[in-house]
Design a protein around this motif. Sequence first.
Motif, PDB file in Angstrom:
ATOM      1  N   PRO A   1     -24.203   9.663 -21.754  1.00 21.94           N
ATOM      2  CA  PRO A   1     -23.434   8.342 -22.305  1.00 21.94           C
ATOM      3  C   PRO A   1     -22.044   8.424 -22.558  1.00 21.94           C
ATOM      4  O   PRO A   1     -21.468   7.230 -22.222  1.00 21.94           O
ATOM      5  CB  PRO A   1     -24.358   8.246 -23.556  1.00 21.94           C
ATOM      6  CG  PRO A   1     -25.516   8.898 -23.339  1.00 21.94           C
ATOM      7  CD  PRO A   1     -25.095  10.112 -22.563  1.00 21.94           C
TER       8      PRO A   1
ATOM      9  N   ILE B   1     -20.196   7.998 -19.126  1.00 19.45           N
ATOM     10  CA  ILE B   1     -20.281   6.876 -18.553  1.00 19.45           C
ATOM     11  C   ILE B   1     -19.134   5.989 -19.344  1.00 19.45           C
ATOM     12  O   ILE B   1     -18.282   5.400 -18.342  1.00 19.45           O
ATOM     13  CB  ILE B   1     -21.712   6.156 -18.723  1.00 19.45           C
ATOM     14  CG1 ILE B   1     -22.906   6.907 -18.061  1.00 19.45           C
ATOM     15  CG2 ILE B   1     -21.777   4.544 -18.489  1.00 19.45           C
ATOM     16  CD1 ILE B   1     -24.137   6.286 -18.301  1.00 19.45           C
ATOM     17  N   TYR B   2     -19.248   6.111 -20.510  1.00 22.21           N
ATOM     18  CA  TYR B   2     -18.192   5.286 -21.238  1.00 22.21           C
ATOM     19  C   TYR B   2     -16.707   5.499 -20.938  1.00 22.21           C
ATOM     20  O   TYR B   2     -15.827   4.707 -20.499  1.00 22.21           O
ATOM     21  CB  TYR B   2     -18.397   5.305 -22.748  1.00 22.21           C
ATOM     22  CG  TYR B   2     -17.174   4.757 -23.595  1.00 22.21           C
ATOM     23  CD1 TYR B   2     -17.358   3.332 -23.608  1.00 22.21           C
ATOM     24  CD2 TYR B   2     -16.109   5.533 -24.069  1.00 22.21           C
ATOM     25  CE1 TYR B   2     -16.458   2.487 -24.658  1.00 22.21           C
ATOM     26  CE2 TYR B   2     -15.244   4.630 -24.795  1.00 22.21           C
ATOM     27  CZ  TYR B   2     -15.402   3.347 -25.065  1.00 22.21           C
ATOM     28  OH  TYR B   2     -14.405   2.605 -25.822  1.00 22.21           O
TER      29      TYR B   2
ATOM     30  N   LEU C   1     -31.045   5.340 -15.981  1.00 20.20           N
ATOM     31  CA  LEU C   1     -32.142   4.589 -15.801  1.00 20.20           C
ATOM     32  C   LEU C   1     -33.153   5.119 -15.292  1.00 20.20           C
ATOM     33  O   LEU C   1     -34.558   4.903 -15.633  1.00 20.20           O
ATOM     34  CB  LEU C   1     -31.580   3.420 -14.714  1.00 20.20           C
ATOM     35  CG  LEU C   1     -30.776   2.391 -15.418  1.00 20.20           C
ATOM     36  CD1 LEU C   1     -30.155   1.365 -14.254  1.00 20.20           C
ATOM     37  CD2 LEU C   1     -31.364   1.671 -16.295  1.00 20.20           C
TER      38      LEU C   1
ATOM     39  N   ALA D   1     -19.257   6.296 -12.941  1.00 15.98           N
ATOM     40  CA  ALA D   1     -20.220   5.811 -13.935  1.00 15.98           C
ATOM     41  C   ALA D   1     -21.433   5.170 -13.395  1.00 15.98           C
ATOM     42  O   ALA D   1     -22.542   5.413 -14.197  1.00 15.98           O
ATOM     43  CB  ALA D   1     -19.005   4.679 -14.577  1.00 15.98           C
ATOM     44  N   PHE D   2     -21.220   4.626 -12.179  1.00 15.46           N
ATOM     45  CA  PHE D   2     -22.593   4.024 -11.469  1.00 15.46           C
ATOM     46  C   PHE D   2     -23.488   5.161 -11.329  1.00 15.46           C
ATOM     47  O   PHE D   2     -24.764   5.081 -11.497  1.00 15.46           O
ATOM     48  CB  PHE D   2     -22.096   3.328 -10.300  1.00 15.46           C
ATOM     49  CG  PHE D   2     -23.193   2.723  -9.419  1.00 15.46           C
ATOM     50  CD1 PHE D   2     -23.818   1.427 -10.069  1.00 15.46           C
ATOM     51  CD2 PHE D   2     -24.064   3.410  -8.354  1.00 15.46           C
ATOM     52  CE1 PHE D   2     -24.965   0.907  -9.322  1.00 15.46           C
ATOM     53  CE2 PHE D   2     -25.172   2.742  -7.749  1.00 15.46           C
ATOM     54  CZ  PHE D   2     -25.355   1.594  -8.331  1.00 15.46           C
TER      55      PHE D   2
ATOM     56  N   TRP E   1     -23.972   8.163 -12.881  1.00 13.32           N
ATOM     57  CA  TRP E   1     -24.566   8.529 -14.336  1.00 13.32           C
ATOM     58  C   TRP E   1     -25.503   7.348 -14.904  1.00 13.32           C
ATOM     59  O   TRP E   1     -26.433   7.656 -15.393  1.00 13.32           O
ATOM     60  CB  TRP E   1     -23.389   8.621 -15.320  1.00 13.32           C
ATOM     61  CG  TRP E   1     -22.286   9.858 -15.161  1.00 13.32           C
ATOM     62  CD1 TRP E   1     -21.117   9.894 -15.268  1.00 13.32           C
ATOM     63  CD2 TRP E   1     -22.771  11.055 -14.324  1.00 13.32           C
ATOM     64  NE1 TRP E   1     -20.676  11.243 -14.910  1.00 13.32           N
ATOM     65  CE2 TRP E   1     -21.642  11.808 -14.237  1.00 13.32           C
ATOM     66  CE3 TRP E   1     -23.992  11.523 -14.088  1.00 13.32           C
ATOM     67  CZ2 TRP E   1     -21.556  13.252 -13.879  1.00 13.32           C
ATOM     68  CZ3 TRP E   1     -23.817  13.097 -13.527  1.00 13.32           C
ATOM     69  CH2 TRP E   1     -22.621  13.858 -13.533  1.00 13.32           C
ATOM     70  N   VAL E   2     -25.303   5.937 -14.687  1.00 16.77           N
ATOM     71  CA  VAL E   2     -26.037   4.951 -14.959  1.00 16.77           C
ATOM     72  C   VAL E   2     -27.089   5.204 -14.382  1.00 16.77           C
ATOM     73  O   VAL E   2     -28.558   4.829 -14.975  1.00 16.77           O
ATOM     74  CB  VAL E   2     -25.271   3.523 -14.841  1.00 16.77           C
ATOM     75  CG1 VAL E   2     -26.321   2.632 -15.145  1.00 16.77           C
ATOM     76  CG2 VAL E   2     -24.172   3.423 -15.800  1.00 16.77           C
TER      77      VAL E   2
ATOM     78  N   ASN F   1     -15.740   3.730 -11.818  1.00 14.65           N
ATOM     79  CA  ASN F   1     -16.900   2.886 -11.684  1.00 14.65           C
ATOM     80  C   ASN F   1     -17.709   3.720 -11.019  1.00 14.65           C
ATOM     81  O   ASN F   1     -19.054   3.698 -11.250  1.00 14.65           O
ATOM     82  CB  ASN F   1     -16.531   1.566 -11.405  1.00 14.65           C
ATOM     83  CG  ASN F   1     -15.851   0.620 -12.561  1.00 14.65           C
ATOM     84  OD1 ASN F   1     -15.817   1.229 -13.672  1.00 14.65           O
ATOM     85  ND2 ASN F   1     -14.874  -0.463 -12.021  1.00 14.65           N
TER      86      ASN F   1
END
Length: 224
Positions: free
Chosen positions: A177, A180-181, A200, A192-193, A195-196, A189
């Motif tokens: 988390p 990502i931040y 998920l 981050a994508f 890691w997201v 990005n």
Amino acid sequence: MNMSPLYLSLQISILATCIVMITGIFLARLLSVRTFKGKLVIESIIMLPMVLPPTVVGFGLLFLFGKNGLFGGLLLNWFDFQLIFTWYAAVLAAVVVSFPLMYQSAAAAFQKHDRNLEHAAYTMGASKRKVFWTISLPLAWPGILAGIVLSFARALGEFGATLMIAGYIPGKTDTLPLAIYFSVEAGDNEQAFIWVILMLSFGFLAIYWLNRWNGKNSIGFNKK
């Protein structure tokens, strides 16, 4: 690609889940079989992290375990150990925010099963320890397992309290988390994508497996 946030998050989440599983089962069993004055106050305190903002939880942990905090000062003076801004602090944050899920699931499971089976075992001379391991725990296991899965998922997604007490130190406290931040903050990005998508996937698999497992057990119970 630096995979340390993934490995660190799994390490922290697994350790935190083991801690809340042991303490949650013990406390849920203890409070489920006893009635005393102040029990509701204790249970309310246990469930507080579920309704408080993570930053408030993190501030409370920082207040207690900081250099000048009650427990932080003791650790520093007695063991020359500073908890904050270490991965141990991230484990502590994950334990605190995920513990209510484990406790709630385990307490409901212990209260739900047929207590007459336990009383029958007692009348036949079984000890409390034997009754717990051979009757109480197996009967409550479905609810306990649900608490374990939910606690792991919650520990994996912890952000606010972790940032407050552990900070963001690459390679040391950079959980998924947080990664990502700060990837978004840095304009990365694409990282981050990735890691997201991982977060998920973990969340979806945990909920899907839990729902499927509960569905199978419900079908088996109805057939009986």
